[in-house]
Design an enzyme around this catalytic site. Sequence first.
Site, PDB file in Angstrom:
ATOM      1  N   THR A 147       0.827  -1.204   0.000  1.00  0.00           N
ATOM      2  CA  THR A 147       0.000   0.000   0.000  1.00  0.00           C
ATOM      3  C   THR A 147       0.862   1.255   0.000  1.00  0.00           C
ATOM      4  O   THR A 147       0.465   2.295  -0.522  1.00  0.00           O
ATOM      5  CB  THR A 147      -0.924  -0.013   1.235  1.00  0.00           C
ATOM      6  OG1 THR A 147      -1.653  -1.247   1.233  1.00  0.00           O
ATOM      7  CG2 THR A 147      -1.874   1.155   1.232  1.00  0.00           C
ATOM      8  N   TYR A 195       6.218 -11.357   5.203  1.00  0.00           N
ATOM      9  CA  TYR A 195       5.061 -10.811   4.483  1.00  0.00           C
ATOM     10  C   TYR A 195       4.700 -11.758   3.339  1.00  0.00           C
ATOM     11  O   TYR A 195       5.421 -11.850   2.351  1.00  0.00           O
ATOM     12  CB  TYR A 195       5.464  -9.441   3.956  1.00  0.00           C
ATOM     13  CG  TYR A 195       4.431  -8.645   3.207  1.00  0.00           C
ATOM     14  CD1 TYR A 195       3.086  -8.965   3.224  1.00  0.00           C
ATOM     15  CD2 TYR A 195       4.826  -7.527   2.483  1.00  0.00           C
ATOM     16  CE1 TYR A 195       2.164  -8.195   2.532  1.00  0.00           C
ATOM     17  CE2 TYR A 195       3.918  -6.743   1.797  1.00  0.00           C
ATOM     18  CZ  TYR A 195       2.591  -7.093   1.815  1.00  0.00           C
ATOM     19  OH  TYR A 195       1.684  -6.329   1.128  1.00  0.00           O
ATOM     20  N   LYS A 212       2.699 -12.312   8.346  1.00  0.00           N
ATOM     21  CA  LYS A 212       1.537 -11.590   7.804  1.00  0.00           C
ATOM     22  C   LYS A 212       0.929 -12.504   6.751  1.00  0.00           C
ATOM     23  O   LYS A 212       1.481 -12.657   5.661  1.00  0.00           O
ATOM     24  CB  LYS A 212       2.000 -10.268   7.196  1.00  0.00           C
ATOM     25  CG  LYS A 212       0.929  -9.444   6.519  1.00  0.00           C
ATOM     26  CD  LYS A 212       1.552  -8.144   5.987  1.00  0.00           C
ATOM     27  CE  LYS A 212       0.551  -7.197   5.363  1.00  0.00           C
ATOM     28  NZ  LYS A 212      -0.088  -7.703   4.158  1.00  0.00           N
TER      29      LYS A 212
END
Lengths: 307, 307
Positions: free
Chosen positions: A49, A136, A164
């Site tokens: 993001t 991630y 994550k």
Amino acid sequence: MPSAPARAALNAFPLTPLRDDRLDEAALVRIVERLAAAGVDAITVLGSTGSGAYLDRAERARVVRLAVDAAGDVPVHAGVSALRTAHALAFAEDAAAAGARGLLLAPQSYQPLTDDDVAHLYADVTAATELPVVVYDNPGTTRFTFSTALYGRVAALPGVVSLKIPGVPADPWAAAERVAEIRTAVPTHVGVGVSGDAFGAAGLIAGCDTWYSVIAGTLPEPAVRITRAVREGRPADALTESERLAPLWDLFARHGSLRVTAAAAEHLGHAAPGCLPRPLLGLGPADRAEVAGVVDRVLDGEPATRP
Amino acid sequence: MPSAPARAALNAFPLTPLRDDRLDEAALVRIVERLAAAGVDAITVLGSTGSGAYLDRAERARVVRLAVDAAGDVPVHAGVSALRTAHALAFAEDAAAAGARGLLLAPQSYQPLTDDDVAHLYADVTAATELPVVVYDNPGTTRFTFSTALYGRVAALPGVVSLKIPGVPADPWAAAERVAEIRTAVPTHVGVGVSGDAFGAAGLIAGCDTWYSVIAGTLPEPAVRITRAVREGRPADALTESERLAPLWDLFARHGSLRVTAAAAEHLGHAAPGCLPRPLLGLGPADRAEVAGVVDRVLDGEPATRP
């Protein structure tokens, strides 16, 4: 329904707004200040993001420095993913120097990566930094899919503190079973955090300790409410609030969360028009209008006063 | 079988060899000199095979400069693909300054790209450079799939001189039909080149004007023979030679052409062990042994003397 975890934390992923394809420092600072004021537990800059993949080394270091300064007491984590290990190491060094309190590392790929490539990447980066590392897993952008066994292999590295994961099954029991399966594969000190905002409430209720949240980076208030509801043992309230945001999750599914949050931030005046790095043009006019309508309805329906 | 094209050119894609994760300048120079001596028609550095995606701006500029100097009269093209348009523009400027005679640009992606994003990327880069641009369609690494209509839209931009397509159908008539379909969609001055080495001979026979070849960057002789056979109106000879290399094409399909050519170059002493950028570890011992065996058999069976 499974019992709520003792602690549910919200880690917010802000955009890195650009203006004329250059870092919009003032807008970034305002966005980060707003997240800290809204009560998020942590902030991760330079994730997907935060357009980390598109920024050069100097821009990335500057983003971390600005965010750390703007976040006050709220810890800032920094994405350090790169196609090349040497670049991830350089970004990690810069992030530490800029005051980051943790690193987020995805196995970003151009050539497809093997499990061994990925395990060595994490070994190399964790060995070179004193900062805690969040693993991630974002197959939609990295094109790498972790097996549960590889979660275990990477999570066993000293320095890895959290995974994550990219969502949980929709069924609450299946979700809890999946989170439990991952927890069995990783050391007990390693957290399991959910991403995929539509799964945020469900993931926390299923036993994830953290929600790594895109929406919290742009509209933090509803995400804070969801997280607090889970933390305070009110899972039904969390699910109700998440359901209220369903039109946003639908937009995310259709356009990807980045283009939608960028359009939302531009609509709300948090970022200048065209805030994404080129070649990403962002949404067209009709889709932007739809995003604006959904955002306005979500904010109008807020229990608390709109900030 | 369709008639052979008037001109069939071989554009060779060399590795960018590293040593201890740094540019191995001497090895790069030797590789490029070897390609020029073998009679390839052009050389493209910093494509997927040249690890362009992993190198920083200074490394990329240096690679182009070294290759231009080493290639003598053979024109050198430079890959300038990047996740961000601004970086592709910078690489294009550097490539021109270093003496490149053409640019290769792929729509490299992290966030999925739209057709509009890609069309604007090519418009921005072609507008900023005087060098001819080859449109590089490589969905396996870029995750972007061109439609034939988008080929037409991008090929209409001033400065676009060629499309690098990712293979052709196995059936010769279907292959010729596909190439004809693309030619109908693009201006007549825009070439259509085939990649995917297993399809090199078939693509040239089907009417592609250029073979953008991975194997020609490491084992140029058989690729030169294939290209000359097509050019001289001996398509059966081209197919026979390509068939002789089938064990290589099989290895490419199983491991990806980059890991196989890196192992081949290391086996032949053209590159130091571990010549790929980390996190790419390259093939394991058993697969390396298989590559070495295949390469030795291919070279032992050569009609000409091994160089």
